[in-house]
Design an enzyme around this catalytic site. Structure first.
Site, PDB file in Angstrom:
ATOM      1  N   ASP A  38      75.803  15.342 -41.889  1.00  0.00           N
ATOM      2  CA  ASP A  38      76.284  15.642 -43.238  1.00  0.00           C
ATOM      3  C   ASP A  38      75.268  15.337 -44.328  1.00  0.00           C
ATOM      4  O   ASP A  38      75.410  15.798 -45.463  1.00  0.00           O
ATOM      5  CB  ASP A  38      77.574  14.856 -43.527  1.00  0.00           C
ATOM      6  N   GLY A  54      67.757  22.540 -38.100  1.00  0.00           N
ATOM      7  CA  GLY A  54      68.321  21.517 -38.966  1.00  0.00           C
ATOM      8  C   GLY A  54      68.964  20.325 -38.300  1.00  0.00           C
ATOM      9  O   GLY A  54      69.614  19.506 -38.976  1.00  0.00           O
ATOM     10  N   ASP A  81      55.223  10.687 -22.067  1.00  0.00           N
ATOM     11  CA  ASP A  81      54.822  12.064 -21.859  1.00  0.00           C
ATOM     12  C   ASP A  81      53.520  12.111 -21.055  1.00  0.00           C
ATOM     13  O   ASP A  81      52.651  11.249 -21.203  1.00  0.00           O
ATOM     14  CB  ASP A  81      54.620  12.729 -23.230  1.00  0.00           C
ATOM     15  N   GLU A 125      56.575  10.586 -17.077  1.00  0.00           N
ATOM     16  CA  GLU A 125      56.691  11.991 -16.686  1.00  0.00           C
ATOM     17  C   GLU A 125      55.742  12.246 -15.527  1.00  0.00           C
ATOM     18  O   GLU A 125      54.546  12.420 -15.703  1.00  0.00           O
ATOM     19  CB  GLU A 125      56.353  12.919 -17.855  1.00  0.00           C
ATOM     20  N   HIS A 151      63.494  20.139 -21.606  1.00  0.00           N
ATOM     21  CA  HIS A 151      62.924  21.089 -22.559  1.00  0.00           C
ATOM     22  C   HIS A 151      61.791  21.904 -21.957  1.00  0.00           C
ATOM     23  O   HIS A 151      61.334  22.880 -22.568  1.00  0.00           O
ATOM     24  CB  HIS A 151      62.403  20.329 -23.789  1.00  0.00           C
ATOM     25  N   ASP A 152      61.314  21.521 -20.771  1.00  0.00           N
ATOM     26  CA  ASP A 152      60.207  22.219 -20.114  1.00  0.00           C
ATOM     27  C   ASP A 152      60.668  23.188 -19.024  1.00  0.00           C
ATOM     28  O   ASP A 152      59.822  23.850 -18.400  1.00  0.00           O
ATOM     29  CB  ASP A 152      59.254  21.200 -19.470  1.00  0.00           C
ATOM     30  N   ARG A 183      65.880  25.898 -25.435  1.00  0.00           N
ATOM     31  CA  ARG A 183      66.059  24.925 -26.523  1.00  0.00           C
ATOM     32  C   ARG A 183      67.002  25.456 -27.600  1.00  0.00           C
ATOM     33  O   ARG A 183      66.746  25.334 -28.792  1.00  0.00           O
ATOM     34  CB  ARG A 183      64.702  24.579 -27.129  1.00  0.00           C
TER      35      ARG A 183
END
Length: 631
Positions: free
Chosen positions: A162, A199, A358, A388, A461-462, A535
């Site tokens: 918000d 956002g 990472d 990773e 995400h990969d 994504r």
């Protein structure tokens, strides 16, 4: 030429390992100081007159140890020997060893061959060896981590929140949360600005913590949150500042506070191998006052990077010019992250639960050793360190060097990509063999505390979304353009198939050893092919109710049954498209069976059992394309 011998079951020797009389035949990682007894039972019909253990420390010469003949029991010769791991490791207190057994028959010699470090056959030449990993005596992983459920959030696509946040002038805002199409390159490998934002913020994550708690989540792993140009933030601009478009330091501190109230730990993504070229450290575009290594040859950060020809030719990560690679051989660069008062300690002191590192393969041993020492000291040993690593981390080689991730000085855990591969093989190709071998080999080669802490993932995400992979049954999509990918959805039949198979995949993910890590929205039915199409924004109010109900049920089962935290693991059956395994401790046993075939599978038990998924009694048969969790 290697020949696999056709031996009857009556001729095959058995090999056992024991510690103080307790059978540990499916385990091959032990603290330094452990004395391991090997017992080999060889049927006389094999014709072996002696048994030899051939063992070598990784990179060293073989050592042959004849086993002692103990007795003959009903036509079976029993041989034994005991190894003292303290003597094997010496002052190093850890080490990686490979071994095999030789069966001397007078006219020839047979050798053990293993592909999963547990099962073996006999061959006529030296072949696949067993593994033995010896780790430091005091090696432990954080006690709070095992047994929890992890939730992986890509911050820009999870929840808006918000509160208003500032927007960078060079950012593109996509206002269509529900149906907006993200940026994508014309074809894979093309440059992409990655400056389109939907956002999502840390304020939004904080507002959804109650939802995560309803799934049983106890750990939230955030994609990078530090100031950076891109929406993914793997191009860090300033490690000491949370990105203002995510809510800045204020939102992060608020999230930590609210998460602590719900006993949810926050894990951050540590991208320490490289920075962005648009960063305070490199400053290619002068955004930070022309004080970075690229813009100022006398910058304090100049030697943090390797320039071949200053300033435009420099070492980067995998040929991606916007990601200049850091030079960790420079002490002040390395200690900026790993040292007292450095990046890692700063956020641990703020209250995070740990770090996911990472591209851990790119980080030097020295970097990882220092990072562990600092993080553990700052957290009294309670912060988790996850690397990773895409392969078996016990014997990983990167840049021609064997890594020692799991011997006590570096990582607590790794991302369990091999598990994902095995689950896909079972559910797409109806072959349980790879999954069985993965589960056996990792359980054998990783320390038990690491097994309990593995990051068990179905997607990140990969990778492609797991629902899409299962619904598409792994079909070849190499001829499909990115423009088509941007709007592609599974048809009704594929969606139904994908949901059914994802329910099976998640049962395995939640019940094998390790910690399940749910990529945001997998529980809601998000689809998508490879990066960036995996994504998409979370579909608030439009979730797949069948999947959501299923994930909540799994969360309840896992949190209510402590055997999933640290219980032992054993595969009881693994053939065709069926895998059955058990988790057990001193308080009881739970059996999990997954039947990915099109036919029912009969599996009788001598006790009355309840299927925790349905709450009903078990009738001795596993229906096609279904799973049971039996207690």
């Amino acid at each position: 030429m290697l020949t696999k011998l056709e031996l009857s079951a009556e001729m095959m020797p058995t090999i056992k390992k024991s510690i103080k009389g307790k059978d540990r035949s499916n385990v091959s990682a032990f603290p330094c100081g452990t004395k391991i007894t090997f017992t080999v039972e060889t049927p006389r019909v094999l014709g072996a007159s002696a048994v030899v253990l051939r063992i070598a420390k990784d990179g060293d010469r073989d050592r042959d140890i004849p086993l002692d003949f103990i007795e003959n029991k009903k036509g079976v010769d029993v041989y034994e020997t005991t190894l003292d791991t303290s003597l094997m490791c010496g002052t190093e207190e850890n080490g990686l060893f490979y071994y095999e057994f030789l069966f001397l028959r007078g006219y020839d010699t047979l050798f053990t061959d293993t592909h999963n470090f547990v099962d073996h056959t006999l061959v006529d030449n030296s072949a696949g060896r067993f593994i033995l990993l010896v780790h430091k005596q005091d090696y432990t992983t954080p006690d709070w981590f095992g047994g929890r459920i992890m939730y992986h959030i890509f911050v820009d696509r999870f929840a808006k929140g918000d509160r208003e946040v500032p927007v960078r002038e060079d950012a593109i805002i996509n206002e269509d949360w529900e149906n907006g199409i993200m940026q994508y390159p014309e074809k894979a490998g093309d440059k992409l600005a990655n400056n389109m934002f939907f956002g999502g913020t840390l304020w939004g994550v904080a507002e959804k913590l109650d939802y995560l708690k309803s799934l049983g989540v106890g750990v939230v792993y955030l994609s990078p949150i530090f100031e950076a140009y891109s929406n993914h933030k793997y191009d860090t601009g300033n490690y000491l500042k949370v990105d203002e478009m995510f809510g800045g330091d204020e939102a992060f501190e608020y999230l930590l506070k609210k998460a602590a109230e719900l006993d949810i730990k926050i894990i951050l993504d540590g991208v320490f191998n490289h920075t962005g070229d648009d960063s305070i450290y490199f400053d290619k575009y002068g955004r930070y006052g022309n004080t970075g290594a690229y813009s100022d040859p006398f910058s304090q950060y100049r030697n943090w990077y390797r320039f071949r020809r200053y300033p435009d030719e420099y070492e980067d990560w995998w040929g991606i010019k916007i990601l200049p690679k850091l030079n960790h051989t420079v002490e002040d660069c390395r200690r900026y992250f790993t040292g007292k008062g450095g990046v890692c300690e700063k956020y641990v002191n703020m209250g995070i639960g740990g770090w996911r590192l990472d591209v851990a393969d790119e980080l030097s041993d020295e970097f990882l050793d220092e990072l562990r020492e600092t993080v553990k000291n700052a957290s009294d040993g309670n912060a988790i360190i996850i690397g990773e690593v895409w392969e078996n981390a016990a014997e990983k080689i990167s840049y021609s060097r064997r890594r020692r991730y799991l011997r006590g000085d570096q990582l607590d855990s790794v991302m369990n990509y091999p598990l994902r591969n095995g689950i896909l093989d079972l559910l797409i190709y109806r072959d349980a063999s790879l999954l069985g071998d993965v589960l056996k080999s990792i359980y054998a080669s990783y320390p038990k505390c690491v097994c309990d802490s593995l990051m068990n993932l179905l997607g990140t995400h990969d990778t492609e979304r797991i629902l899409t992979m299962l619904g598409d049954c792994g079909r070849d999509v190499s001829d499909i353009s990115n423009k088509e990918f941007s709007t592609m959805r599974l048809d009704a039949a594929a969606k139904k198939r994908g949901v059914a198979l994802l329910k099976l995949a998640s049962v395995i993910q939640y019940t094998v050893y390790g910690v399940p890590s749910v990529f945001y929205g997998d529980e809601a039915g998000i689809e998508g092919y490879s990066d960036p199409f995996c994504r998409k924004t979370y579909p608030w109010g439009r979730e797949n109710k069948e999947l959501l109900t299923h994930y909540r049920k799994l969360g309840k089962i896992r949190t209510e049954n402590k055997v999933f935290a640290k219980g032992e693991f054993e595969i009881e059956y693994c053939k065709g498209a069926v895998i059955i395994y058990s988790r057990y401790d001193e308080n009881g046993k739970i059996t999990v069976a997954v039947n990915a075939s099109e036919a029912p599978f009969e599996y009788k038990l001598n006790k009355k059992m309840t299927d925790l998924l349905t709450g009903k009694g078990y009738n001795g048969e596993i229906a096609p394309a279904s799973a049971v969790i039996l207690k």
